[in-house]
Design an enzyme around this catalytic site. Structure first.
Site, PDB file in Angstrom:
ATOM      1  N   LYS A   4       0.849  -1.193   0.000  1.00 40.68           N
ATOM      2  CA  LYS A   4       0.000   0.000   0.000  1.00 40.68           C
ATOM      3  C   LYS A   4       0.883   1.241   0.000  1.00 40.68           C
ATOM      4  O   LYS A   4       1.917   1.262   0.684  1.00 40.68           O
ATOM      5  CB  LYS A   4      -0.904  -0.021   1.243  1.00 40.68           C
ATOM      6  CG  LYS A   4      -1.962   1.078   1.261  1.00 40.68           C
ATOM      7  CD  LYS A   4      -2.863   0.953   2.488  1.00 40.68           C
ATOM      8  CE  LYS A   4      -3.970   1.989   2.498  1.00 40.68           C
ATOM      9  NZ  LYS A   4      -4.840   1.878   3.686  1.00 40.68           N
ATOM     10  N   SER A  39      -9.756   1.903   2.679  1.00 41.60           N
ATOM     11  CA  SER A  39      -8.837   2.627   1.828  1.00 41.60           C
ATOM     12  C   SER A  39      -7.808   1.742   1.114  1.00 41.60           C
ATOM     13  O   SER A  39      -7.217   2.174   0.132  1.00 41.60           O
ATOM     14  CB  SER A  39      -8.098   3.686   2.651  1.00 41.60           C
ATOM     15  OG  SER A  39      -7.267   3.078   3.604  1.00 41.60           O
ATOM     16  N   SER A  79     -10.036  -0.304   6.899  1.00 45.34           N
ATOM     17  CA  SER A  79      -9.391  -0.165   5.587  1.00 45.34           C
ATOM     18  C   SER A  79      -8.678  -1.395   5.038  1.00 45.34           C
ATOM     19  O   SER A  79      -8.275  -1.385   3.875  1.00 45.34           O
ATOM     20  CB  SER A  79      -8.415   1.007   5.611  1.00 45.34           C
ATOM     21  OG  SER A  79      -9.105   2.216   5.537  1.00 45.34           O
TER      22      SER A  79
END
Lengths: 485, 96
Positions: free
Chosen positions: A79, A154, A178
């Site tokens: 990420k 996210s 997330s």
């Protein structure tokens, strides 16, 4: 069968028998990315040259040495809010569009020690603020199961990349859901570890008292391997816990005889779709057939979690994001008259609207005259939410419910009203507020879209979560389904 | 009754070092008002005798030995700077 349909343990067997090489694994990643990422748009930055060089190095090591890292040769996507030395790290924000980190996050150092191979950096909601990855400053990631739908967020890029078969492993971060929510939307396995289990050093901070890095994979076993590699005390993060890291893979016994499951009535009530509710009830039947028992319980303060979270997370964010000022790194405006003006213009041009909204909400909640009414009040309610979990865990081993109220929604469906988007996280947020670990695993499909089962455990008891998740996975076939792209 | 006025939103934006247009100020006022109104449901709860939680684990004052180590090389520190001069970060004039 595609290479990434095999588990880590199987791939390692194939490597040692010389049926495949590490370079084959890395080739498979980049081949698949070339095939599908134009549609999925999971990756922001690729690390191709370095990854191929690393694969060669590991192939030599395979031929000459006898000691191998836990994740030897495994391609992994990261990420983009986890700093990677020499590999652009943007948090999907224009304000960091050109940021080239000068050090590695602790999790990255641990991945290097484990002989994993970084394939690239994955899209996300800007600074991890969002539930659909639509808040990325750069591109729209799509759900591999239906390209008209969001992958969740996210960590939407991380979950989508694993679901699309671009990488077998990914790291995400979870502040209010997330990791678990996109894992549910994309039909993969995502774990938010106990707060303090994994070092946050090098995770660009959003809400420091809630953020945790965690693994996203296709199977529970692979997930346990990845958590094993990144967990443990780190002197660089004083909130990382000095608690022994158990052998997570050895917890996967398949035996859940006598397991006591609590099912909060608040997690199957209003707002949760009938189909999702039914999938969870069906999953509970599977667990019962394996020897577990379940009872309905109450987490009475659940309905206050969303408000508590938005006050606390935004307050912490307003402080954490003060560092983006155009002085030391990242974007700087071209049109500034003086220093204060430079700060303001840089931040206004660099941040997207959701980030600005949360910074302002946090600044307001912390400002003189409002601190007690909003910030401190939310901290007190956080105590009540934490106690709800402690009470239930006195009698039960795990808490089970859905990960999300509905399966993946359509792109653009919830962008007009922030509160509608926030409501998507009602079942994951309480877990972050209490600091306990939680996983999402696939437990069914509604109209071709995956549904996630959330299993929540006691502080530092990821082993029990994995044991239950693994037993369920072995008894079902949901994790073997793949999207057609 | 609105919980936050447009003047307050402008003041908060200034505190947060964000430049916002009149149009944005109106949009954020509406949105923040809705979020704050929603957040006031917390007032239903009596928290008079409840201690606040700032951190979920029982840890306090984590200490380490004070051992001097080398700092970052100047080149690394300045590597990402938008503007620099003579080994320092360069910024626009502070005083006009």
């Amino acid at each position: 069968m595609a290479l990434f349909d095999y588990k880590l343990s199987e791939l390692h067997g194939m490597l040692h028998k010389k049926e495949i090489s590490v370079s084959d694994l890395v080739d498979e990643s980049f081949k698949r990315i070339a095939e599908v990422d134009e549609k999925v748009q999971a990756f922001l930055t690729l690390n191709e040259e370095q990854a191929r060089a690393k694969a060669k190095e590991l192939d030599e090591k395979l031929a000459t040495e006898t000691e191998f890292g836990l994740l030897f040769g495994m391609p992994i996507g990261i990420k983009d809010n986890i700093v990677t030395k020499g590999l652009r790290t943007t948090c999907a924000s224009k304000i960091l569009y050109n940021f080239d980190p000068i050090y590695d996050a602790t999790v990255m150092e641990r991945l290097h020690e484990a002989d994993a191979i970084t394939i690239g950096k994955l899209n996300m909601d800007e600074f991890a603020m969002g539930s659909s990855t639509e808040n990325s400053g750069f591109q729209l990631t799509r759900n591999p199961w239906d390209l008209e739908r969001v992958p969740g967020g996210s960590s939407g890029g991380s979950a989508a990349a694993v679901a699309a078969g671009e990488v077998p492993f990914a790291l995400g971060s979870d502040t209010g859901g997330s990791i678990r929510q996109p894992a549910a939307f994309c039909g993969v396995v995502g774990l938010k570890p106990t707060y303090g289990r994994v070092s946050r050093y090098g995770l660009v901070a959003f809400a420091s008292s809630l953020d945790q890095i965690g693994p996203i994979t296709r199977t529970v076993e692979d997930n346990a391997y990845l958590l094993q590699a990144i967990s443990g005390l780190d002197p660089m993060d004083s909130t990382s816990a000095n608690v022994d890291v158990p052998d997570y893979v050895s917890a996967l016994t398949g035996d859940i005889q006598g397991l006591k499951i609590a099912v909060p009535k608040e997690y199957l009530g209003e707002g949760v779709s009938e189909e999702v509710r039914q999938s969870v009830l069906d999953a509970l039947k599977v667990l019962e057939s394996l020897g577990a028992t379940w009872e309905e319980v109450s987490l009475p303060h659940s309905k206050y979690a969303l408000a508590t979270y938005y006050l606390l997370a935004s307050s912490e964010a307003s402080a954490n994001l003060a560092r983006f000022d155009g002085v030391r790194y990242g974007y700087r405006t071209d049109n500034a008259k003086n220093l204060i003006d430079m700060y303001k213009q840089t931040r206004s041009e660099g941040f997207g609207n959701e980030v600005k909204r949360r910074i302002m909400l946090g600044t307001f909640a912390l400002s003189s005259g409002y601190y007690d009414a909003y910030y401190k009040k939310a901290q007190k309610v956080r105590t009540l939410i934490k106690r709800d979990f402690e009470n239930v865990f006195e009698k039960y081993d795990v808490i089970i419910g859905p990960t999300t109220p509905t399966p993946a929604f359509k792109i653009g469906e919830k962008t007009s009203d922030p509160l509608t988007m926030y409501a998507n996280d009602i079942l994951t947020i309480p877990v972050n507020l209490a600091g306990v670990p939680g996983i999402s695993i696939p437990c069914g499909f509604v109209d071709g879209l995956p549904v996630g089962l959330q299993i929540i455990g006691k502080h530092f008891d990821e082993s029990t979560i994995y044991r239950v998740a693994h037993a369920f996975e072995q008894a079902t076939n949901y994790h073997k389904q793949k999207p057609t792209l | 009754m609105s919980r936050i006025s447009i003047e307050q939103v402008k003041h908060v934006a200034h505190l947060a070092r964000l430049a916002i247009t009149e149009e944005e100020a109106e949009m954020f006022t509406k949105q923040l008002d809705a979020i704050i109104t929603f957040a006031e449901q917390l007032n239903e709860l009596d928290t008079e005798n409840v201690p606040p939680t700032s951190h979920v684990l029982n840890m306090k004052n984590v200490m380490r030995d004070d051992v001097p180590t080398a700092g970052l090389p100047l080149e690394d520190v300045l590597k990402n700077a938008p503007d620099q001069q003579d080994g320092q970060f360069r910024v626009p004039a502070i005083l006009e």
